[in-house]
Design a protein around this motif. Structure first.
Motif, mmCIF file in Angstrom:
data_model
loop_
_atom_site.group_PDB
_atom_site.id
_atom_site.type_symbol
_atom_site.label_atom_id
_atom_site.label_comp_id
_atom_site.label_asym_id
_atom_site.label_seq_id
_atom_site.Cartn_x
_atom_site.Cartn_y
_atom_site.Cartn_z
ATOM 1 N N TYR A 1 5.829 2.437 -3.374
ATOM 2 C CA TYR A 1 5.515 2.848 -4.521
ATOM 3 C C TYR A 1 6.136 2.049 -5.719
ATOM 4 O O TYR A 1 6.965 1.859 -5.777
ATOM 5 C CB TYR A 1 5.946 4.376 -4.901
ATOM 6 C CG TYR A 1 5.490 5.010 -5.792
ATOM 7 C CD1 TYR A 1 6.120 5.250 -7.009
ATOM 8 C CD2 TYR A 1 4.005 5.546 -6.100
ATOM 9 C CE1 TYR A 1 5.602 5.687 -8.336
ATOM 10 C CE2 TYR A 1 3.622 6.192 -6.974
ATOM 11 C CZ TYR A 1 4.288 6.137 -8.027
ATOM 12 O OH TYR A 1 3.744 6.774 -9.278
ATOM 13 N N PRO A 2 5.048 1.708 -6.313
ATOM 14 C CA PRO A 2 5.543 0.339 -7.370
ATOM 15 C C PRO A 2 5.774 0.822 -8.654
ATOM 16 O O PRO A 2 6.552 -0.251 -9.392
ATOM 17 C CB PRO A 2 4.137 -0.416 -7.412
ATOM 18 C CG PRO A 2 3.191 0.515 -7.190
ATOM 19 C CD PRO A 2 3.498 1.646 -6.295
ATOM 20 N N MET B 1 16.246 8.159 -6.530
ATOM 21 C CA MET B 1 16.669 6.876 -5.679
ATOM 22 C C MET B 1 15.696 6.669 -4.327
ATOM 23 O O MET B 1 15.120 5.552 -3.915
ATOM 24 C CB MET B 1 18.067 6.913 -5.233
ATOM 25 C CG MET B 1 19.075 6.710 -6.504
ATOM 26 S SD MET B 1 18.555 5.074 -7.341
ATOM 27 C CE MET B 1 19.353 4.074 -6.154
ATOM 28 N N LYS B 2 15.514 7.831 -3.775
ATOM 29 C CA LYS B 2 14.974 7.800 -2.491
ATOM 30 C C LYS B 2 13.289 7.916 -2.575
ATOM 31 O O LYS B 2 12.678 7.821 -1.719
ATOM 32 C CB LYS B 2 15.459 8.885 -1.500
ATOM 33 C CG LYS B 2 16.856 8.557 -0.928
ATOM 34 C CD LYS B 2 17.302 9.829 -0.089
ATOM 35 C CE LYS B 2 18.832 9.728 0.253
ATOM 36 N NZ LYS B 2 19.364 10.718 1.007
ATOM 37 N N LYS B 3 12.959 8.196 -3.902
ATOM 38 C CA LYS B 3 11.518 8.489 -4.053
ATOM 39 C C LYS B 3 11.091 9.646 -3.028
ATOM 40 O O LYS B 3 9.915 9.517 -2.583
ATOM 41 C CB LYS B 3 10.745 7.307 -4.029
ATOM 42 C CG LYS B 3 11.002 6.288 -4.971
ATOM 43 C CD LYS B 3 9.975 5.056 -5.077
ATOM 44 C CE LYS B 3 10.500 4.280 -6.281
ATOM 45 N NZ LYS B 3 9.519 2.924 -6.102
ATOM 46 N N GLN C 1 0.722 -1.202 0.093
ATOM 47 C CA GLN C 1 0.049 -0.143 -0.071
ATOM 48 C C GLN C 1 0.797 1.077 -0.009
ATOM 49 O O GLN C 1 1.901 1.437 0.719
ATOM 50 C CB GLN C 1 -0.971 0.023 1.202
ATOM 51 C CG GLN C 1 -1.997 1.179 1.260
ATOM 52 C CD GLN C 1 -2.851 0.833 2.327
ATOM 53 O OE1 GLN C 1 -2.774 0.015 3.109
ATOM 54 N NE2 GLN C 1 -3.670 2.106 2.649
ATOM 55 N N VAL C 2 0.865 2.091 -0.923
ATOM 56 C CA VAL C 2 1.636 3.438 -1.161
ATOM 57 C C VAL C 2 1.180 4.424 -0.035
ATOM 58 O O VAL C 2 0.180 4.526 0.358
ATOM 59 C CB VAL C 2 1.069 4.125 -2.484
ATOM 60 C CG1 VAL C 2 1.742 5.334 -2.663
ATOM 61 C CG2 VAL C 2 1.672 3.264 -3.433
ATOM 62 N N ARG C 3 2.270 4.835 0.751
ATOM 63 C CA ARG C 3 2.041 5.741 1.944
ATOM 64 C C ARG C 3 2.953 6.900 1.385
ATOM 65 O O ARG C 3 4.171 6.847 0.972
ATOM 66 C CB ARG C 3 2.527 5.276 3.036
ATOM 67 C CG ARG C 3 1.485 4.406 3.552
ATOM 68 C CD ARG C 3 1.908 3.917 5.084
ATOM 69 N NE ARG C 3 1.817 5.268 5.984
ATOM 70 C CZ ARG C 3 2.876 5.125 6.789
ATOM 71 N NH1 ARG C 3 3.986 4.449 6.965
ATOM 72 N NH2 ARG C 3 2.956 6.338 7.466
ATOM 73 N N LEU C 4 2.501 8.108 1.547
ATOM 74 C CA LEU C 4 3.386 9.310 1.438
ATOM 75 C C LEU C 4 3.583 9.862 2.902
ATOM 76 O O LEU C 4 2.552 9.989 3.705
ATOM 77 C CB LEU C 4 2.541 10.424 0.674
ATOM 78 C CG LEU C 4 2.233 10.017 -0.765
ATOM 79 C CD1 LEU C 4 1.684 11.355 -1.663
ATOM 80 C CD2 LEU C 4 3.461 9.558 -1.514
ATOM 81 N N VAL C 5 4.765 10.038 3.170
ATOM 82 C CA VAL C 5 5.315 10.344 4.715
ATOM 83 C C VAL C 5 5.884 11.909 4.265
ATOM 84 O O VAL C 5 6.884 11.989 3.772
ATOM 85 C CB VAL C 5 6.131 9.419 5.138
ATOM 86 C CG1 VAL C 5 6.586 9.882 6.613
ATOM 87 C CG2 VAL C 5 5.569 8.103 5.470
ATOM 88 N N GLU C 6 5.309 12.825 5.182
ATOM 89 C CA GLU C 6 5.903 14.399 4.851
ATOM 90 C C GLU C 6 6.509 14.552 6.182
ATOM 91 O O GLU C 6 6.036 13.923 7.371
ATOM 92 C CB GLU C 6 4.689 15.094 4.889
ATOM 93 C CG GLU C 6 3.653 14.889 3.746
ATOM 94 C CD GLU C 6 2.248 15.108 3.990
ATOM 95 O OE1 GLU C 6 1.534 15.301 3.162
ATOM 96 O OE2 GLU C 6 1.817 14.627 5.188
ATOM 97 N N SER C 7 7.298 15.501 6.367
ATOM 98 C CA SER C 7 7.952 15.864 7.506
ATOM 99 C C SER C 7 8.535 17.107 7.217
ATOM 100 O O SER C 7 8.725 17.784 5.982
ATOM 101 C CB SER C 7 9.142 14.972 7.903
ATOM 102 O OG SER C 7 10.290 14.961 6.763
ATOM 103 N N GLY C 8 8.927 18.026 8.374
ATOM 104 C CA GLY C 8 9.631 19.308 8.122
ATOM 105 C C GLY C 8 8.781 20.701 8.331
ATOM 106 O O GLY C 8 9.159 21.765 8.092
#
Length: 125
Positions: free
Chosen positions: A27-28, A75-77, A1-8
């Protein structure tokens, strides 16, 4: 399952800077179009910036042009939103969003398939 993780996110005085990051986990696909939107209470979500991983094309709203920049590490998406010369009007919840293709740099929230939970940015005068 795709997750978007925000920070900052955080609080800063006017004229200051903040950097937001957004990482797409699980993310596939090989291409990703990542964008940032912002929203304040009672207002519609506003598109801010986007970047396409395939060619690193960037799209920036006029309201932040010259102050905000976006970059992407394939590379890190992970995408990075560098926000400089912040103004009180920049105060909002900032959301990361992603789609597989850019659709010629779409700015429509409906064209993004994945969303982060948001990170608050507060700019005081």
């Amino acid at each position: 399952q795709v997750r978007l993780v925000e920070s900052g996110g955080g609080s800063v005085q006017a004229g200051g800077s903040l950097t937001l990051s957004c990482t797409a986990s699980s993310y596939p696909f090989n291409t990703i179009y990542m964008g940032w939107f912002r929203q304040t209470p009672g207002k519609e979500r506003e598109w801010v910036v986007s970047i396409y991983s395939r060619d690193h094309s960037t799209y920036i709203a006029d309201s932040v042009k010259g102050r905000f920049t976006i970059s992407h590490d394939n590379m890190k998406k992970t995408s990075y939103l560098q926000m400089n010369s912040l103004k009180p009007d920049d105060t909002a919840m900032y959301y990361c969003a992603a789609a597989r293709y850019s659709l010629d740099g779409t700015r429509r929230a409906a064209d993004f398939d994945y969303w982060g939970q948001g990170t608050q940015v507060t700019v005081s005068s």
